[in-house]
Design a protein around this motif. Sequence first.
Motif, PDB file in Angstrom:
ATOM      1  N   LYS A   1       0.832  -1.196   0.000  1.00  0.00           N
ATOM      2  CA  LYS A   1       0.000   0.000   0.000  1.00  0.00           C
ATOM      3  C   LYS A   1       0.874   1.256   0.000  1.00  0.00           C
ATOM      4  O   LYS A   1       1.941   1.268   0.595  1.00  0.00           O
ATOM      5  CB  LYS A   1      -0.878   0.056   1.254  1.00  0.00           C
ATOM      6  N   PRO A   2       0.393   2.336  -0.603  1.00  0.00           N
ATOM      7  CA  PRO A   2       1.086   3.599  -0.397  1.00  0.00           C
ATOM      8  C   PRO A   2       0.888   4.044   1.045  1.00  0.00           C
ATOM      9  O   PRO A   2      -0.112   3.739   1.670  1.00  0.00           O
ATOM     10  CB  PRO A   2       0.396   4.559  -1.367  1.00  0.00           C
ATOM     11  N   GLN A   3       1.833   4.803   1.582  1.00  0.00           N
ATOM     12  CA  GLN A   3       1.727   5.247   2.964  1.00  0.00           C
ATOM     13  C   GLN A   3       0.569   6.222   3.107  1.00  0.00           C
ATOM     14  O   GLN A   3       0.262   6.996   2.210  1.00  0.00           O
ATOM     15  CB  GLN A   3       3.028   5.922   3.397  1.00  0.00           C
ATOM     16  N   ASP A   4      -0.081   6.163   4.267  1.00  0.00           N
ATOM     17  CA  ASP A   4      -1.184   7.074   4.521  1.00  0.00           C
ATOM     18  C   ASP A   4      -0.692   8.519   4.464  1.00  0.00           C
ATOM     19  O   ASP A   4       0.393   8.858   4.926  1.00  0.00           O
ATOM     20  CB  ASP A   4      -1.778   6.804   5.905  1.00  0.00           C
ATOM     21  N   GLY A   5      -1.534   9.369   3.889  1.00  0.00           N
ATOM     22  CA  GLY A   5      -1.231  10.794   3.909  1.00  0.00           C
ATOM     23  C   GLY A   5      -0.369  11.277   2.773  1.00  0.00           C
ATOM     24  O   GLY A   5      -0.055  12.462   2.705  1.00  0.00           O
TER      25      GLY A   5
ATOM     26  N   VAL B   1       0.722  12.842  -0.573  1.00  0.00           N
ATOM     27  CA  VAL B   1       0.110  13.749  -1.529  1.00  0.00           C
ATOM     28  C   VAL B   1       1.025  13.839  -2.736  1.00  0.00           C
ATOM     29  O   VAL B   1       2.117  13.267  -2.763  1.00  0.00           O
ATOM     30  CB  VAL B   1      -0.120  15.142  -0.913  1.00  0.00           C
ATOM     31  N   GLU B   2       0.589  14.589  -3.730  1.00  0.00           N
ATOM     32  CA  GLU B   2       1.273  14.584  -5.026  1.00  0.00           C
ATOM     33  C   GLU B   2       2.772  14.830  -4.927  1.00  0.00           C
ATOM     34  O   GLU B   2       3.581  14.095  -5.488  1.00  0.00           O
ATOM     35  CB  GLU B   2       0.628  15.632  -5.928  1.00  0.00           C
ATOM     36  N   GLN B   3       3.146  15.860  -4.165  1.00  0.00           N
ATOM     37  CA  GLN B   3       4.565  16.203  -4.130  1.00  0.00           C
ATOM     38  C   GLN B   3       5.406  15.184  -3.380  1.00  0.00           C
ATOM     39  O   GLN B   3       6.642  15.197  -3.472  1.00  0.00           O
ATOM     40  CB  GLN B   3       4.761  17.593  -3.514  1.00  0.00           C
ATOM     41  N   ASP B   4       4.759  14.319  -2.594  1.00  0.00           N
ATOM     42  CA  ASP B   4       5.496  13.312  -1.835  1.00  0.00           C
ATOM     43  C   ASP B   4       5.605  11.976  -2.568  1.00  0.00           C
ATOM     44  O   ASP B   4       6.333  11.088  -2.118  1.00  0.00           O
ATOM     45  CB  ASP B   4       4.823  13.067  -0.479  1.00  0.00           C
TER      46      ASP B   4
ATOM     47  N   HIS C   1       7.152   3.383  -4.212  1.00  0.00           N
ATOM     48  CA  HIS C   1       6.037   4.146  -4.755  1.00  0.00           C
ATOM     49  C   HIS C   1       5.676   3.638  -6.153  1.00  0.00           C
ATOM     50  O   HIS C   1       4.498   3.502  -6.493  1.00  0.00           O
ATOM     51  CB  HIS C   1       6.386   5.633  -4.821  1.00  0.00           C
ATOM     52  N   VAL C   2       6.686   3.387  -6.949  1.00  0.00           N
ATOM     53  CA  VAL C   2       6.435   2.899  -8.310  1.00  0.00           C
ATOM     54  C   VAL C   2       5.815   1.508  -8.265  1.00  0.00           C
ATOM     55  O   VAL C   2       4.849   1.223  -8.982  1.00  0.00           O
ATOM     56  CB  VAL C   2       7.737   2.887  -9.132  1.00  0.00           C
TER      57      VAL C   2
ATOM     58  N   PRO D   1       9.938   7.522 -13.832  1.00  0.00           N
ATOM     59  CA  PRO D   1      11.365   7.900 -13.894  1.00  0.00           C
ATOM     60  C   PRO D   1      11.782   8.905 -12.828  1.00  0.00           C
ATOM     61  O   PRO D   1      12.968   8.983 -12.483  1.00  0.00           O
ATOM     62  CB  PRO D   1      11.504   8.486 -15.305  1.00  0.00           C
ATOM     63  N   LYS D   2      10.830   9.679 -12.278  1.00  0.00           N
ATOM     64  CA  LYS D   2      11.176  10.626 -11.225  1.00  0.00           C
ATOM     65  C   LYS D   2      11.727   9.912  -9.998  1.00  0.00           C
ATOM     66  O   LYS D   2      12.625  10.413  -9.323  1.00  0.00           O
ATOM     67  CB  LYS D   2       9.950  11.451 -10.833  1.00  0.00           C
ATOM     68  N   ALA D   3      11.146   8.739  -9.718  1.00  0.00           N
ATOM     69  CA  ALA D   3      11.600   7.981  -8.546  1.00  0.00           C
ATOM     70  C   ALA D   3      13.023   7.481  -8.737  1.00  0.00           C
ATOM     71  O   ALA D   3      13.790   7.379  -7.772  1.00  0.00           O
ATOM     72  CB  ALA D   3      10.645   6.818  -8.278  1.00  0.00           C
ATOM     73  N   LYS D   4      13.380   7.168  -9.967  1.00  0.00           N
ATOM     74  CA  LYS D   4      14.743   6.713 -10.252  1.00  0.00           C
ATOM     75  C   LYS D   4      15.755   7.820  -9.922  1.00  0.00           C
ATOM     76  O   LYS D   4      16.860   7.552  -9.427  1.00  0.00           O
ATOM     77  CB  LYS D   4      14.839   6.322 -11.731  1.00  0.00           C
TER      78      LYS D   4
END
Length: 495
Positions: A29-33, A35-38, A45-46, A122-125
């Motif tokens: 699961k994605p972490q609670d809370g 938002v887009e910038q995080d 995340h990917v 690719p941003k996560a990379k």
Amino acid sequence: MKKLHIHISIFLLALGSLSSSCTKWLDLKPQDGLVEQDFWQTKEHVRSAVNGLYISLTSGNLVSSLFMHGEIRTNMVELSAFTTQVLDEYRFANLMSANTLTNWGEYYRIINLCNNVIDNAPKAKEMDPTFSQEDLDAYIGEALTIRAWMNFYLARIWGDVPLKLTFTQSDDDNLMIPKSTQAQVFEAVVADLTRAGGMVKETFGGSVAMDKGKITKNTVNALLADVYLWQNDYEKALAACDVIIQSGKFQLVPGAASTWLNTLFAEGNSVEGIFELQYDRQQLNPFHVLFRQNPTYLVGNNVYESLYMIDESNPENFDVRGDRGSLDASSGQIYKYQGINRELRKTLEESYTHWMVYRYADVLLMKAEALNELSRGQEALDLIYEIRERANALSFNDLNPSPSDPESITTFLLEERAREFAYEGKRWFDVLRFARRDNYARLDFITNMVTEYAPVDRQQSMLGKYRDPNSHYLPIYFTELQMNKALIQNPFYTN
């Protein structure tokens, strides 16, 4: 196209809620809370976003839609007393743009989720030094393949459709997108798959559920073979099939009456499966409701008797795909997704038979189709008879075509595909693909089928419509036309 409007924060909220009912191997699961910038900060995340793609394939109405679009216009089904007006209009060629079944929103919603991964992973990379290029490529390849699969359906259902190849983050994005031709969409599908083929994994490390339930190189090649057949590129279709066959990873499930249904469908993830949408106790399929509880669809008239046929002299001689295989002859219900075996049915709580996207039998018959179009009739027949022998197909429906008669082989192959893939959402697309070849040289495949199931009082009207190739594609839903002024209605529905 409002259906494409998915703000990333909404996407993350949806992904978080969907993950609460995820399948066994979709467990992050994605972490609670967040938002887009995080988001798009780490490889996790990917991974979470890609897992969300698979969840989106089973948690919404997609599979019910795939079944409907693949079967409702064919002689394989009948509508039950529980039907609705919108289904009746679709089945009997009385569609208008206000019919909700013409809404393509589910397909574009999934495409936009794919675009989100393709554009933003690719941003996560850049942010996560532990995120390898190989893993990033694999994730993007999975998203490219799922996007290609959705576009392939859009082009076969609606014909000319918009190609949305970038992520829609907000309503400020330009959504005035005109239609691309069906041929252009097919080319884009091939481009996505060709790119994905060099990126996705061959295996997920020995996990059968992941190898069958996620995108692999074999999935990509099966989908490529299918698209190439629609493009009439038979050499490439043949080559894509051969890659799968020569991998040595697949074989036909034995056709014993006691094991065929149980192994291939009731249990799933068999040696025959290439890509199966995974259901389980946490995420049930829609088939118990569709086919048993208050069945919307029933077996078409005379499907058992005319397609599978009956050996009245020997009750022990039967096609395993017929009674208590694909259908229940006594009740007229679709059985393929209900049965545990020939005697026992699944309860609602056990309704997690997978949805077959591609299996090895499909590869063999796609290869037979390509071989026949390349004037290699005997090789095509050898594959058709391999499928028939596995199923114990009865001699009564063996058309015994000559290897030098491609038209007879085509008819034989189309009938065998109906027997093999009954109720797997392929029938309409098979008939349309075969009919439209060589400038609709075999339009009779469609008109003869319509004659079989159309009521007497609707038959002439339906035949008149189906003789126009434009009628083979659905109208664009009226709200899409209102919101996207670059769209024009499909030709058959403009008057």
